[in-house]
Design an enzyme around this catalytic site. Structure first.
Site, PDB file in Angstrom:
ATOM      1  N   THR A 174      32.608  10.831  94.214  1.00  0.00           N
ATOM      2  CA  THR A 174      33.911  11.368  94.609  1.00  0.00           C
ATOM      3  C   THR A 174      34.199  12.550  93.687  1.00  0.00           C
ATOM      4  O   THR A 174      34.005  12.461  92.465  1.00  0.00           O
ATOM      5  CB  THR A 174      35.037  10.305  94.618  1.00  0.00           C
ATOM      6  OG1 THR A 174      36.247  10.941  95.045  1.00  0.00           O
ATOM      7  CG2 THR A 174      35.244   9.628  93.277  1.00  0.00           C
ATOM      8  N   GLU A 175      34.588  13.679  94.273  1.00  0.00           N
ATOM      9  CA  GLU A 175      34.598  14.943  93.524  1.00  0.00           C
ATOM     10  C   GLU A 175      35.638  14.958  92.413  1.00  0.00           C
ATOM     11  O   GLU A 175      35.569  15.801  91.525  1.00  0.00           O
ATOM     12  CB  GLU A 175      34.765  16.142  94.453  1.00  0.00           C
ATOM     13  CG  GLU A 175      36.011  16.140  95.318  1.00  0.00           C
ATOM     14  CD  GLU A 175      35.733  15.605  96.707  1.00  0.00           C
ATOM     15  OE1 GLU A 175      34.996  14.608  96.836  1.00  0.00           O
ATOM     16  OE2 GLU A 175      36.271  16.190  97.670  1.00  0.00           O
ATOM     17  N   ASN A 176      36.587  14.017  92.440  1.00  0.00           N
ATOM     18  CA  ASN A 176      37.528  13.950  91.335  1.00  0.00           C
ATOM     19  C   ASN A 176      36.968  13.172  90.143  1.00  0.00           C
ATOM     20  O   ASN A 176      37.724  12.664  89.320  1.00  0.00           O
ATOM     21  CB  ASN A 176      38.880  13.379  91.797  1.00  0.00           C
ATOM     22  CG  ASN A 176      38.758  12.044  92.494  1.00  0.00           C
ATOM     23  OD1 ASN A 176      37.864  11.854  93.314  1.00  0.00           O
ATOM     24  ND2 ASN A 176      39.642  11.132  92.189  1.00  0.00           N
ATOM     25  N   GLY A 177      35.636  13.091  90.045  1.00  0.00           N
ATOM     26  CA  GLY A 177      35.054  12.701  88.766  1.00  0.00           C
ATOM     27  C   GLY A 177      34.371  11.368  88.631  1.00  0.00           C
ATOM     28  O   GLY A 177      34.450  10.736  87.580  1.00  0.00           O
ATOM     29  N   SER A 187      31.839  17.432  87.584  1.00  0.00           N
ATOM     30  CA  SER A 187      31.760  16.845  88.917  1.00  0.00           C
ATOM     31  C   SER A 187      31.376  17.888  89.967  1.00  0.00           C
ATOM     32  O   SER A 187      30.547  17.631  90.839  1.00  0.00           O
ATOM     33  CB  SER A 187      33.105  16.219  89.295  1.00  0.00           C
ATOM     34  OG  SER A 187      32.988  15.521  90.517  1.00  0.00           O
TER      35      SER A 187
END
Lengths: 239, 214, 239, 214
Positions: free
Chosen positions: B48-51, B90
């Site tokens: 998930t691109e938020n880390g 990320s």
């Protein structure tokens, strides 16, 4: 899922002649000695090696250079009191040297791993090491355009891995390992111990397993049989 | 002839097409359905691109933790072997080409794999791009999941996108309710149709289609 | 050495009108709510704010925007189901929007902190968001030149701090905090707890104290009185 | 008139000039002596470019750990409140201007603060740059620590460097055995001389010098 093995020889067996290889370590700290020795035994030649130095003493990278396997080295600090194997070959014109300021070396490796096509750095502007490179004034300051350093292989050393390839490092042995792991198509890591999945706290993972292809377990605990031996694997997941 | 695919059936087909051991990012909305259909031995790792890598299912009840959300800001869970990292790292994972597959929704996909999924171009709309362009540009393969036709019956697989682009030539497969398409250098091949014969499909899509291979 | 305080009001008191402020958080996770509320009370206006979003609901960043304090917002995803306070002002032409793809936003902030003058990114190439920007083909692929995003202030939230400003985060609340801390002249962080120096394992520090100027201790343990409450501060130093 | 400064006395003066709370990088060689003279309430934090803030004294006996070395590859120790990071982040700290002061040795410093300290330009020499250029470019202030004269008596403070440059206009102060110089936009000011009168100093240095302020 990375391959987990106890054999450094197996880990490097596929490296072809002519490959570009990132090799971790700053001095001896973080140097993947067993992987380099396996590469020496393996016999691949005509290599381009990226490392901060050009070998110390008679072992590891120095031995690889001494054996004539390295066509070109990309580094920041080749000349040292005990870099005699490199020095000899360099003076004899038998090895090519690309000298890069250490921070530009690190950033170029990081750029490759992060998909950046090039970047403007102030380091080296106006010096010999920027000759022939594109420069630009930005907000009154001089910058040099530097390009990413990608490689087919990275050989690095870490402290602890889980079978998914999540890695932690120890003290200043961390150095180039985390960025090199991101910049190679195949990342091979030697580790001191392997712990079961879930025993490395997700908050303290430095290199996520997505960057790791082969884990060489030097402690030879075998898949999932390792036990966490110190703080770097502690945390609530394992608690 | 089989029926048109439901969203869930489509998600199931996409999940089955994802190779074992893949690192995958599922876009907000429809694509998140895909996560319901991975088999446990498929060993797919979700980013998930938020880390985070190793994202687990949506959190329920006591599992809900406001510090643990996905890119759609939905509370989620963590699987063993997960890892956290900051936004710079990320998106480095994405931009650096380390994700195998990203599944995204779309307004339009062109015959050459251009993707339009962030902006209708409506002058009254407030544009919002989020991570759409990064995902489109970064993953090794982009699978689009969408209904093939708009509510007014127009094909969303088009000769060239008329909506503002998200990424150029990035889409490799298009999964829709009536057909699955592969975007190849030779053209757009139909892998299979659902509830519609190839001939009818071709008549409703203004892109030359290569028929299914037998 | 950072300043340690329990007052969010004191922490933001020096922020002038017209400042550029990086505000951490992705949705509510990692959003420095108390600092934003203190900034609202403080009254600074004509601000340029950099955040992933443009506020949700009626509190925090949304309230700051709703109160007309924000002249310009730099973000990736302004429009949401509950971004009504931004939407109104935007449609009325009362707030300027610079829309940036999320990864370019992150990399531009990281570049500012790392002294990079600009970088070529593939993201956005050929799209509306690259219009007017310099582009270049590198190895057959299109890239856009993006510039660093620096700021006078960063307001971020972390989980644990020591009095030297070393920070750890929790889960996906980490998001923009670590890179924003590097990109601002003055970094103000609100934390859930403060532990004595030496109680955060040096291996697990995410933001080194060099990047932190003011710590707001929300748990109000006071300097050095905090105790480590969970895994994120564990490790051999505290063991 | 005081005597020429010993290296240790020079290191002591430099240490005293570093403001409390500074983040400092000490170059390999002579500059490392400076660390012996920080007072404990000075709260100086030392950075080593191979990935650490909070470096402690050189390790002795059982303290020696091959994973814990400084940029000169000497075993060192860790102070409470230290942190480790990778090379990318470590040079980001430098390049990003987060270090207050870096103390470096030099072959030559020019009247405008150009630094030459990595290469003699000798065609037979194998060049090695390490982190010298990054340090010169990154820190807010560069203090040079060197003997003012070469063994053959030539000044190393020069109108323009003849050795290859490390960085342009980066040096703010030059600490030598016979004088301390401040590189200002108005010129080079002598802060103090040691074992040599200003007039003699000026006669031996081919750079116009501003006399000490009283």
């Amino acid at each position: 899922m990375p391959t987990l093995t106890t054999s450094a020889a197996d880990a490097v067996a596929q490296i072809p002649d002519g490959a570009t290889i990132l090799i971790g370590g700053f001095g001896k700290a973080g140097q993947p000695v067993e992987l380099i020795e396996a590469l020496l035994d393996h016999g691949a030649s005509d290599l381009t090696v990226v490392n901060n130095n050009a070998g110390n003493g008679e072992h590891g990278l120095a031995a690889l250079i001494g054996a004539g396997r390295v066509r070109k080295i990309v580094c920041s600090f080749p000349r040292q009191s005990d870099s005699q194997l490199f020095d000899e070959r360099f003076r004899a014109g038998l090895i090519e040297l690309e000298l890069v300021p250490q921070g530009n070396l690190a950033e170029r490796i990081r750029a490759a791993g992060a998909g950046i096509g090039g970047f403007f750095t102030p380091t080296g502007y106006g010096t010999l090491l920027a000759e022939g490179k594109e420069t630009r004034m930005i907000d009154g300051r001089g910058y040099v355009l530097e390009s990413p350093i990608r490689a087919e292989y990275a050989l690095i050393a870490a402290h602890t891995a889980d079978p998914l390839g999540n890695l932690t490092y120890r003290k200043t042995a961390r150095n180039f390992g985390p960025i090199m792991a991101t910049a190679a198509t195949h990342t091979i890591v030697q580790v001191s111990n392997v712990v079961p999945v879930g025993q490395i706290d997700p908050e303290v993972v430095v290199t996520p397993g997505i960057f790791v292809d082969v884990i060489v377990d030097l402690h030879q605990t075998g898949l999932g049989n390792g036990v966490p031996t110190d703080a770097y694997t502690s945390g609530k997941v394992s608690a | 002839m089989s029926e048109r695919l439901t969203r869930d059936r489509l998600a199931e087909i996409i999940a089955a097409d994802i190779p074992s051991g893949s690192f995958v990012n599922l876009g907000i909305g429809q694509p998140t359905l895909v996560s319901n259909y991975f088999s446990s031995d498929q060993k797919v790792t979700l980013h998930t691109e938020n880390g985070m890598l190793g994202m687990g299912p949506v959190a329920v009840g006591d599992e809900i933790d406001e510090d643990l959300i996905n890119a759609g800001k939905i509370p989620i869970t963590e699987l063993p072997g997960a890892s956290y990292f900051h936004h710079g790292d990320s998106f480095g994972i994405m931009r650096g080409g380390h994700l195998d597959i990203c599944v995204l929704g779309a307004f339009q996909v062109s015959a050459t794999g251009d993707l339009a999924n962030w902006h209708t171009g409506d002058p009254g709309a407030i544009p919002a791009v989020g991570g759409a362009m990064d995902l489109a540009t970064g993953a090794k393969e982009i699978f689009v999941m969408m209904n093939l036709f708009t509510k007014t019956g127009e094909s969303k697989l088009v000769p060239a996108c008329t909506y503002p682009l998200t990424g150029i030539g990035c889409v490799t497969r298009v999964y829709t309710d009536v057909a699955i398409f592969e975007i190849l250098s030779a053209g757009v091949r139909v892998r299979e149709t659902y509830g519609m014969e190839f001939t009818e499909l071709q008549s409703r899509v203004d892109v030359p289609l290569l028929p299914p291979e037998n």
